[in-house]
Design a protein around this motif. Sequence first.
Motif, short mmCIF file in Angstrom:
data_model
loop_
_atom_site.label_atom_id
_atom_site.label_comp_id
_atom_site.label_asym_id
_atom_site.label_seq_id
_atom_site.Cartn_x
_atom_site.Cartn_y
_atom_site.Cartn_z
N LEU A 67 0.84 -1.19 0.00
CA LEU A 67 0.00 0.00 0.00
C LEU A 67 0.88 1.25 0.00
O LEU A 67 1.98 1.23 0.55
N ASN A 68 0.35 2.32 -0.56
CA ASN A 68 1.08 3.58 -0.41
C ASN A 68 0.82 4.10 1.00
O ASN A 68 -0.05 3.61 1.72
N LYS A 69 1.59 5.09 1.42
CA LYS A 69 1.54 5.56 2.80
C LYS A 69 0.14 6.06 3.19
O LYS A 69 -0.36 5.75 4.28
N ALA A 70 -0.51 6.82 2.32
CA ALA A 70 -1.85 7.35 2.63
C ALA A 70 -2.87 6.23 2.84
O ALA A 70 -3.68 6.28 3.76
N THR A 71 -2.82 5.20 2.01
CA THR A 71 -3.75 4.08 2.14
C THR A 71 -3.45 3.27 3.39
O THR A 71 -4.36 2.82 4.08
N LEU A 72 -2.16 3.10 3.70
CA LEU A 72 -1.77 2.41 4.92
C LEU A 72 -2.32 3.12 6.15
O LEU A 72 -2.91 2.49 7.04
N ILE A 73 -2.18 4.43 6.18
CA ILE A 73 -2.69 5.23 7.31
C ILE A 73 -4.21 5.09 7.40
O ILE A 73 -4.76 4.90 8.50
N ALA A 74 -4.90 5.16 6.27
CA ALA A 74 -6.36 5.02 6.27
C ALA A 74 -6.78 3.64 6.79
O ALA A 74 -7.74 3.53 7.57
N ASN A 75 -6.06 2.59 6.39
CA ASN A 75 -6.38 1.24 6.87
C ASN A 75 -6.17 1.11 8.37
O ASN A 75 -6.97 0.51 9.07
N ARG A 132 -6.33 3.52 10.58
CA ARG A 132 -7.41 4.28 11.23
C ARG A 132 -8.71 3.49 11.23
O ARG A 132 -9.45 3.49 12.21
N GLU A 133 -8.99 2.82 10.12
CA GLU A 133 -10.21 2.00 10.04
C GLU A 133 -10.17 0.86 11.05
O GLU A 133 -11.15 0.57 11.72
N ILE A 134 -9.02 0.22 11.19
CA ILE A 134 -8.86 -0.85 12.18
C ILE A 134 -9.07 -0.30 13.59
O ILE A 134 -9.77 -0.89 14.40
N ALA A 135 -8.46 0.86 13.88
CA ALA A 135 -8.62 1.48 15.21
C ALA A 135 -10.09 1.81 15.48
O ALA A 135 -10.58 1.57 16.59
N ASP A 136 -10.80 2.32 14.48
CA ASP A 136 -12.23 2.62 14.66
C ASP A 136 -13.03 1.36 14.97
O ASP A 136 -13.91 1.36 15.83
N LYS A 137 -12.71 0.27 14.29
CA LYS A 137 -13.42 -0.98 14.52
C LYS A 137 -13.11 -1.56 15.91
O LYS A 137 -13.99 -2.09 16.57
N ILE A 138 -11.86 -1.45 16.33
CA ILE A 138 -11.49 -1.90 17.67
C ILE A 138 -12.26 -1.09 18.71
O ILE A 138 -12.76 -1.63 19.70
N GLU A 139 -12.37 0.20 18.48
CA GLU A 139 -13.11 1.07 19.41
C GLU A 139 -14.58 0.65 19.51
O GLU A 139 -15.19 0.77 20.57
N LYS A 140 -15.12 0.10 18.42
CA LYS A 140 -16.52 -0.36 18.41
C LYS A 140 -16.62 -1.83 18.85
O LYS A 140 -17.67 -2.44 18.72
N ASP A 141 -15.52 -2.41 19.35
CA ASP A 141 -15.47 -3.75 19.96
C ASP A 141 -15.30 -4.93 19.02
O ASP A 141 -15.16 -6.04 19.49
N SER A 142 -15.34 -4.77 17.71
CA SER A 142 -15.14 -5.93 16.85
C SER A 142 -14.64 -5.51 15.46
O SER A 142 -14.83 -4.38 15.04
N LEU A 143 -14.00 -6.45 14.79
CA LEU A 143 -13.60 -6.23 13.41
C LEU A 143 -13.67 -7.55 12.67
O LEU A 143 -13.71 -8.61 13.27
N GLN A 144 -13.73 -7.47 11.36
CA GLN A 144 -13.85 -8.67 10.54
C GLN A 144 -12.56 -8.88 9.76
O GLN A 144 -12.05 -7.97 9.12
N ILE A 145 -12.03 -10.10 9.84
CA ILE A 145 -10.85 -10.49 9.09
C ILE A 145 -11.20 -11.75 8.33
O ILE A 145 -11.62 -12.75 8.92
N GLY A 146 -11.05 -11.69 7.02
CA GLY A 146 -11.53 -12.80 6.20
C GLY A 146 -13.04 -12.85 6.38
O GLY A 146 -13.71 -11.85 6.30
#
Length: 64
Positions: free
Chosen positions: A9-17, A19-33
């Motif tokens: 990923l380029n740096k901007a996309t890496l940062i966005a990803n 942040r998205e993971i952090a937001d999902k952790i804050e909401k208590d769950s995330l989906q992988i696969g």
Amino acid sequence: MKEKTSQRLNKATLIANLREIADKIEKDSLQIGGKIIVLPESAVFTLEWEEKISKRKLEIEIEW
């Protein structure tokens, strides 16, 4: 069970990803696969840096 995803990923996309993971952790769950991971109120957070002659690696690990 183990699921791993890798992509260049380029740096901007890496940062966005991250942040998205952090937001999902804050909401208590995330989906992988196809699996939904429910996170506890506390966990061990590890940040690991490794540098070799032609390769650098930063690993982020959350364990509970």
